[in-house]
Design a protein around this motif. Structure first.
Motif, PDB file in Angstrom:
ATOM      1  N   LYS A  26      40.654  24.002  29.131  1.00  0.00           N
ATOM      2  CA  LYS A  26      40.284  25.413  29.224  1.00  0.00           C
ATOM      3  C   LYS A  26      38.930  25.523  29.913  1.00  0.00           C
ATOM      4  CE  LYS A  26      40.007  29.710  26.821  1.00  0.00           C
ATOM      5  NZ  LYS A  26      39.945  30.446  25.611  1.00  0.00           N
ATOM      6  N   VAL A  27      38.895  26.389  30.944  1.00  0.00           N
ATOM      7  CA  VAL A  27      37.711  26.572  31.770  1.00  0.00           C
ATOM      8  C   VAL A  27      37.442  28.060  31.911  1.00  0.00           C
ATOM      9  CG1 VAL A  27      36.767  26.205  34.077  1.00  0.00           C
ATOM     10  CG2 VAL A  27      38.196  24.465  33.054  1.00  0.00           C
ATOM     11  N   SER A  28      36.169  28.457  31.866  1.00  0.00           N
ATOM     12  CA  SER A  28      35.769  29.854  32.079  1.00  0.00           C
ATOM     13  C   SER A  28      34.861  29.930  33.292  1.00  0.00           C
ATOM     14  CB  SER A  28      35.001  30.383  30.864  1.00  0.00           C
ATOM     15  OG  SER A  28      35.784  30.297  29.714  1.00  0.00           O
ATOM     16  N   VAL A  29      35.082  30.965  34.104  1.00  0.00           N
ATOM     17  CA  VAL A  29      34.205  31.207  35.259  1.00  0.00           C
ATOM     18  C   VAL A  29      33.824  32.681  35.288  1.00  0.00           C
ATOM     19  CG1 VAL A  29      35.018  29.289  36.684  1.00  0.00           C
ATOM     20  CG2 VAL A  29      36.184  31.481  36.821  1.00  0.00           C
ATOM     21  N   THR A  30      32.648  32.964  35.788  1.00  0.00           N
ATOM     22  CA  THR A  30      32.155  34.344  35.822  1.00  0.00           C
ATOM     23  C   THR A  30      32.756  35.152  36.971  1.00  0.00           C
ATOM     24  OG1 THR A  30      30.246  33.679  37.163  1.00  0.00           O
ATOM     25  CG2 THR A  30      29.953  33.720  34.763  1.00  0.00           C
ATOM     26  N   THR A  31      33.322  34.478  37.923  1.00  0.00           N
ATOM     27  CA  THR A  31      33.838  35.115  39.126  1.00  0.00           C
ATOM     28  C   THR A  31      35.136  35.876  38.860  1.00  0.00           C
ATOM     29  OG1 THR A  31      33.008  33.152  40.237  1.00  0.00           O
ATOM     30  CG2 THR A  31      34.286  34.670  41.556  1.00  0.00           C
ATOM     31  N   ALA A  32      35.312  36.984  39.550  1.00  0.00           N
ATOM     32  CA  ALA A  32      36.549  37.772  39.456  1.00  0.00           C
ATOM     33  C   ALA A  32      37.662  37.067  40.234  1.00  0.00           C
ATOM     34  CB  ALA A  32      36.332  39.170  40.023  1.00  0.00           C
ATOM     35  N   PRO A  33      38.901  37.237  39.792  1.00  0.00           N
ATOM     36  CA  PRO A  33      40.025  36.582  40.463  1.00  0.00           C
ATOM     37  C   PRO A  33      40.513  37.353  41.684  1.00  0.00           C
ATOM     38  CG  PRO A  33      40.814  37.744  38.551  1.00  0.00           C
ATOM     39  CD  PRO A  33      39.314  37.896  38.554  1.00  0.00           C
ATOM     40  N   GLU A  34      39.678  37.418  42.692  1.00  0.00           N
ATOM     41  CA  GLU A  34      40.075  38.135  43.900  1.00  0.00           C
ATOM     42  C   GLU A  34      39.841  37.261  45.122  1.00  0.00           C
ATOM     43  OE1 GLU A  34      36.133  40.865  44.288  1.00  0.00           O
ATOM     44  OE2 GLU A  34      37.682  41.632  42.951  1.00  0.00           O
ATOM     45  N   ARG A  35      40.836  37.177  45.970  1.00  0.00           N
ATOM     46  CA  ARG A  35      40.783  36.434  47.228  1.00  0.00           C
ATOM     47  C   ARG A  35      40.310  34.982  47.057  1.00  0.00           C
ATOM     48  NH1 ARG A  35      38.509  41.489  49.002  1.00  0.00           N
ATOM     49  NH2 ARG A  35      36.476  40.495  48.951  1.00  0.00           N
ATOM     50  N   ALA A  40      37.718  28.945  43.793  1.00  0.00           N
ATOM     51  CA  ALA A  40      36.564  28.237  44.357  1.00  0.00           C
ATOM     52  C   ALA A  40      35.525  27.956  43.276  1.00  0.00           C
ATOM     53  CB  ALA A  40      35.950  29.050  45.491  1.00  0.00           C
ATOM     54  N   ALA A  41      35.331  28.892  42.362  1.00  0.00           N
ATOM     55  CA  ALA A  41      34.367  28.698  41.273  1.00  0.00           C
ATOM     56  C   ALA A  41      34.828  27.584  40.336  1.00  0.00           C
ATOM     57  CB  ALA A  41      34.172  29.994  40.500  1.00  0.00           C
ATOM     58  N   VAL A  42      36.124  27.509  40.067  1.00  0.00           N
ATOM     59  CA  VAL A  42      36.675  26.440  39.223  1.00  0.00           C
ATOM     60  C   VAL A  42      36.448  25.091  39.896  1.00  0.00           C
ATOM     61  CG1 VAL A  42      38.829  25.432  38.364  1.00  0.00           C
ATOM     62  CG2 VAL A  42      38.377  27.864  38.028  1.00  0.00           C
ATOM     63  N   GLU A  43      36.752  25.015  41.184  1.00  0.00           N
ATOM     64  CA  GLU A  43      36.553  23.761  41.917  1.00  0.00           C
ATOM     65  C   GLU A  43      35.088  23.340  41.883  1.00  0.00           C
ATOM     66  OE1 GLU A  43      40.215  24.550  45.072  1.00  0.00           O
ATOM     67  OE2 GLU A  43      38.151  24.930  45.697  1.00  0.00           O
ATOM     68  N   ALA A  44      34.190  24.278  42.103  1.00  0.00           N
ATOM     69  CA  ALA A  44      32.753  23.965  42.102  1.00  0.00           C
ATOM     70  C   ALA A  44      32.273  23.535  40.718  1.00  0.00           C
ATOM     71  CB  ALA A  44      31.959  25.177  42.584  1.00  0.00           C
ATOM     72  N   LEU A  50      31.607  16.699  37.139  1.00  0.00           N
ATOM     73  CA  LEU A  50      32.041  15.317  37.351  1.00  0.00           C
ATOM     74  C   LEU A  50      31.128  14.550  38.302  1.00  0.00           C
ATOM     75  CD1 LEU A  50      35.843  16.080  37.692  1.00  0.00           C
ATOM     76  CD2 LEU A  50      34.744  14.879  35.777  1.00  0.00           C
ATOM     77  N   GLY A  51      30.171  15.240  38.910  1.00  0.00           N
ATOM     78  CA  GLY A  51      29.273  14.593  39.852  1.00  0.00           C
ATOM     79  C   GLY A  51      29.960  14.200  41.147  1.00  0.00           C
ATOM     80  N   LEU A  52      30.904  15.027  41.585  1.00  0.00           N
ATOM     81  CA  LEU A  52      31.679  14.753  42.793  1.00  0.00           C
ATOM     82  C   LEU A  52      31.446  15.846  43.829  1.00  0.00           C
ATOM     83  CD1 LEU A  52      35.101  13.882  41.111  1.00  0.00           C
ATOM     84  CD2 LEU A  52      33.472  12.267  42.104  1.00  0.00           C
ATOM     85  N   PRO A  53      31.708  15.558  45.102  1.00  0.00           N
ATOM     86  CA  PRO A  53      31.647  16.614  46.109  1.00  0.00           C
ATOM     87  C   PRO A  53      32.735  17.662  45.850  1.00  0.00           C
ATOM     88  CG  PRO A  53      31.747  14.444  47.138  1.00  0.00           C
ATOM     89  CD  PRO A  53      31.981  14.248  45.681  1.00  0.00           C
ATOM     90  N   VAL A  54      32.447  18.908  46.139  1.00  0.00           N
ATOM     91  CA  VAL A  54      33.412  19.987  45.917  1.00  0.00           C
ATOM     92  C   VAL A  54      34.703  19.730  46.689  1.00  0.00           C
ATOM     93  CG1 VAL A  54      33.834  22.462  46.190  1.00  0.00           C
ATOM     94  CG2 VAL A  54      31.612  21.664  45.426  1.00  0.00           C
ATOM     95  N   SER A  55      34.614  19.077  47.816  1.00  0.00           N
ATOM     96  CA  SER A  55      35.802  18.818  48.639  1.00  0.00           C
ATOM     97  C   SER A  55      36.817  17.899  47.969  1.00  0.00           C
ATOM     98  CB  SER A  55      35.396  18.230  49.987  1.00  0.00           C
ATOM     99  OG  SER A  55      34.741  16.988  49.800  1.00  0.00           O
ATOM    100  N   THR A  56      36.429  17.195  46.897  1.00  0.00           N
ATOM    101  CA  THR A  56      37.352  16.288  46.214  1.00  0.00           C
ATOM    102  C   THR A  56      38.149  16.978  45.112  1.00  0.00           C
ATOM    103  OG1 THR A  56      35.693  15.549  44.619  1.00  0.00           O
ATOM    104  CG2 THR A  56      35.884  14.284  46.666  1.00  0.00           C
ATOM    105  N   VAL A  57      37.801  18.217  44.774  1.00  0.00           N
ATOM    106  CA  VAL A  57      38.488  18.962  43.714  1.00  0.00           C
ATOM    107  C   VAL A  57      39.199  20.152  44.351  1.00  0.00           C
ATOM    108  CG1 VAL A  57      38.215  20.219  41.548  1.00  0.00           C
ATOM    109  CG2 VAL A  57      36.709  18.291  42.051  1.00  0.00           C
ATOM    110  N   ASN A  58      40.524  20.210  44.184  1.00  0.00           N
ATOM    111  CA  ASN A  58      41.302  21.274  44.810  1.00  0.00           C
ATOM    112  C   ASN A  58      42.340  21.850  43.855  1.00  0.00           C
ATOM    113  OD1 ASN A  58      40.339  21.131  47.634  1.00  0.00           O
ATOM    114  ND2 ASN A  58      41.122  19.045  47.475  1.00  0.00           N
TER     115      ASN A  58
END
Length: 96
Positions: A26-35, A40-44, A50-58
């Motif tokens: 379960k993950v919470s993000v402050t961003t609205a679910p639009e476009r 992107a907020a979940v990936e970041a 995890l200490g990984l580049p954002v490009s590794t999480v999709n």
């Protein structure tokens, strides 16, 4: 490459990894679910934790749903779960 199922709560009061509910994180993000902004907020959030580049999480499934599946390059399923459990355990200890 690791896969993980998530339950995402968008428009939350803070970004947070809440913990596991069975096999689902379960993950919470402050961003609205639009476009794709919440995706992107979940990936970041997960990449930073995890200490990984954002490009590794999709996000690979559930782009318009609260139930999502993410892919993390460079980690096995076991290693991903262990790292997340360690992160959650540290957070629990520090909040005591």
């Amino acid at each position: 490459m690791a896969l993980l199922d998530l339950k995402v709560s968008p428009k939350a009061s803070r970004n947070a990894i809440a913990g596991f509910m069975g096999e689902v994180l379960k993950v919470s993000v402050t961003t609205a679910p639009e476009r794709g902004k919440a995706n992107a907020a979940v990936e970041a959030l997960l990449a930073e934790a995890l200490g990984l580049p954002v490009s590794t999480v999709n996000v690979v499934a559930g782009h318009t749903s609260r139930a999502k599946r993410i892919e993390v390059a460079g980690l096995s399923d076991t290693a991903l779960r262990q790292q997340l459990c360690t992160i959650l355990e540290r957070r629990t200890r520090s909040s005591r």
